[in-house]
Scaffold this active site. Structure first.
Site: not given
Length: 417
Positions: A264, A276
Site C-alpha cells: 500500500s 495496517y
C-alpha cells in the site's frame, strides 16, 4: 574548432583539436574508468552504455578539456568552443549553449521513456499454460484480478476465505478457474492449500503468486488499541503472506515465475495507528529481501502500492463501527484526554475519505496483471493518481514536512497542551 549539427569540424587555420567530453559523458563513463583502473572485467552492458555515451555530441556546454594547454599557453576562442562565431564561422547562425544542452537532455529523456515503453509492452509467451495462485478472492482486487486473468486464458487458482465467495466466483468465470478455501492465518489451512496447488500444477510449477488477502480493522489511534489488535492485522497482512510464499516458493522457482505482493502507499507513509501501516511496511521489506534472494533463480518479485480505492477495507460503515467499539472500551481517563469531539471528527473524516476513494479497481488489477504477464515487470507499481502525485512524492520529502501535511486535518484532542 567549429561545431555544426553537433559534430566537430576543423577550420583550416585552427590548431589541432583537443579531446573534450561533456559532464554527462564524464559521469556516465565513470564506472567504466573505475573498472579499468581496478583491473576488473567490463560487462557487455557497460560496453554498450559507453558506446551510446560516446556517440553523443562532444560540444555540450561545460565540456572538460582532457588535454593540457600547449606549451605556449595558446587557448582557442571561447566562441569557437561553444559553436559560436569565430574567424572561420562569422555570420553563421548557431544555437546558444543552454538551448543545446536542454535539447540534448530532452532527447535523452525521450529515448529513455521510448525504450521503457517498448520493454513494458513485451508479454510472456505461453500464458494459457501458466498457473497463478491469488489469495483474497472473495471480493475487491483479488476477485477482479481472478476474473480478468481467467478471461485472458490463464489457469487461475483462486483462494477464498469463505465457501460462498468461492461459489460466486466460479459462477462468474470459466471452467478453467479453480477455487480453494484458504485462511492465511492458519498453518494447517496453508499446508492443505499448498498440497492442492501441487496437484494442480504438476511438473510445470506455479508461474504466479499474488498475496492479496488483507484487512485494516482494528484501526484507531495507537493508544486506543491493545497488542491483540495489532497481532490480528499483522497475522493476515504480513505473517500470512510470508508463510504462503515460503510454502509455494519451490513451485514458483520451478516455473521461474513471479511473486506479486500487495502492499500500500501506507507502506511508505504511516497515516494512522493500528497494525495496517506496520504490516505494509513489513510487506515492502519482505519483498525487497526476497527479490534479491530470488534473482539467481530467475524469479521476479513485484510490489503493488495502491492509493485509496473503494474496497471492503475503506468501507465507511465498517470503519465507523470499529471506531465506536474501540471508543466504548477505553478507560475514562483516556476518553477524557481525547474528548467526544475527537471521535465525532474521526467519523466525519471517514465519510469525507470515502468521497475521495477511486471506484475503478481495474487501475490496481492492471498493475497486477502486468507484473504477472510482462517479460520485464516493474519492481514497484504505484496505482492511482493520489499515490503517484501526492503520497509517493511526499514520502521522499523531509519527515517534518510530511508530518505537517499528514496531521493538517487531524482532530484536536480535548486536553491538548
Amino acid at each position: 574548432m567549429l561545431h555544426f549539427g553537433g559534430l566537430p569540424t576543423r577550420c583550416p587555420m585552427e590548431p589541432s583539436p583537443r579531446a573534450q567530453f561533456s559532464p554527462l559523458q564524464v559521469l556516465g563513463l565513470q564506472p567504466l574508468w573505475l573498472a579499468l583502473l581496478l583491473g576488473r572485467p567490463i560487462t557487455p552492458h557497460q560496453s554498450q552504455a559507453a558506446s551510446l555515451l560516446l556517440m553523443l555530441p562532444l560540444s555540450l556546454p561545460g565540456g572538460f578539456d582532457l588535454v593540457q594547454q600547449d606549451r605556449r599557453g595558446r587557448k582557442e576562442p571561447e566562441a569557437a568552443i561553444w559553436g559560436g562565431p569565430s574567424s572561420c564561422s562569422a555570420g553563421r547562425p548557431t544555437q546558444s549553449p543552454p538551448v543545446r544542452m536542454w535539447l540534448y537532455l530532452a532527447a535523452l529523456l525521450g529515448l529513455y521513456f521510448l525504450h521503457r515503453w517498448y520493454r513494458e509492452r513485451q508479454s510472456v509467451e505461453g500464458l494459457p499454460e501458466k498457473y497463478v495462485l491469488i489469495t483474497g478472492c472473495d471480493s475487491g482486487f483479488g476477485n477482479l484480478l481472478a476474473k480478468q486473468l481467467d478471461a485472458r486464458g490463464l489457469r487461475v487458482l483462486a483462494a477464498c476465505l469463505t465457501q460462498q465467495g468461492a461459489e460466486q466466483l466460479r459462477k462468474a468465470t470459466s471452467e478453467r478457474l479453480q477455487t480453494v478455501i484458504l485462511d492465511v492465518t492458519r498453518t494447517d489451512s496453508i499446508a492443505a492449500a499448498t498440497a492442492w496447488v501441487k496437484e494442480q500444477v504438476g511438473d510445470k510449477g506455479l508461474w504466479g503468486l499474488v498475496n492479496n488477502a488483507g484487512i485494516a480493522i482494528p484501526a484507531a489511534p495507537n493508544e486506543w488499541l491493545t497488542k491483540d489488535d495489532f497481532v490480528k492485522v499483522l497475522d493476515v497482512n504480513l505473517i500470512g503472506p510470508i508463510e504462503v510464499t515460503l510454502s509455494v516458493l519451490p513451485l514458483v522457482k520451478r516455473a521461474r515465475g513471479r511473486v506479486v505482493n500487495v502492499a500500500s502507499i501506507m507502506g511508505r507513509l504511516s497515516f494512522f495507528g493500528g497494525g495496517y501501516c506496520p504490516s505494509k511496511y513489513g510487506v515492502e521489506a519482505f519483498s525487497d529481501s526476497l527479490r534479491r534472494e530470488m534473482l539467481p533463480f530467475g524469479v521476479k518479485v513485484c510490489v503493488i502500492e495502491p492509493g485509496y480505492f473503494s474496497t471492503t477495507i475503506t468501507n465507511p460503515q465498517i470503519i465507523i463501527e470499529n471506531f465506536t467499539r474501540l471508543w466504548e472500551r477505553l478507560p475514562e481517563e483516556t476518553k477524557a484526554s481525547y474528548g467526544e469531539s475527537y471521535l465525532n471528527a474521526f467519523i466525519r473524516a471517514t465519510h469525507d475519505m470515502q468521497k475521495s476513494c477511486n471506484s475503478d479497481l481495474s487501475v490496481v488489477t492492471r498493475c497486477m496483471g502486468h507484473a504477472l504477464t510482462a517479460r520485464h515487470p516493474r519492481t514497484r507499481y504505484s496505482a492511482g493518481w493520489d499515490a503517484k502525485l501526492v503520497f509517493l512524492p511526499l514520502s521522499y520529502l523531509p519527515t517534518w514536512f510530511a508530518d505537517i501535511v499528514l496531521t493538517w486535518s487531524y482532530p484536536v484532542p480535548a486536553q491538548k497542551v
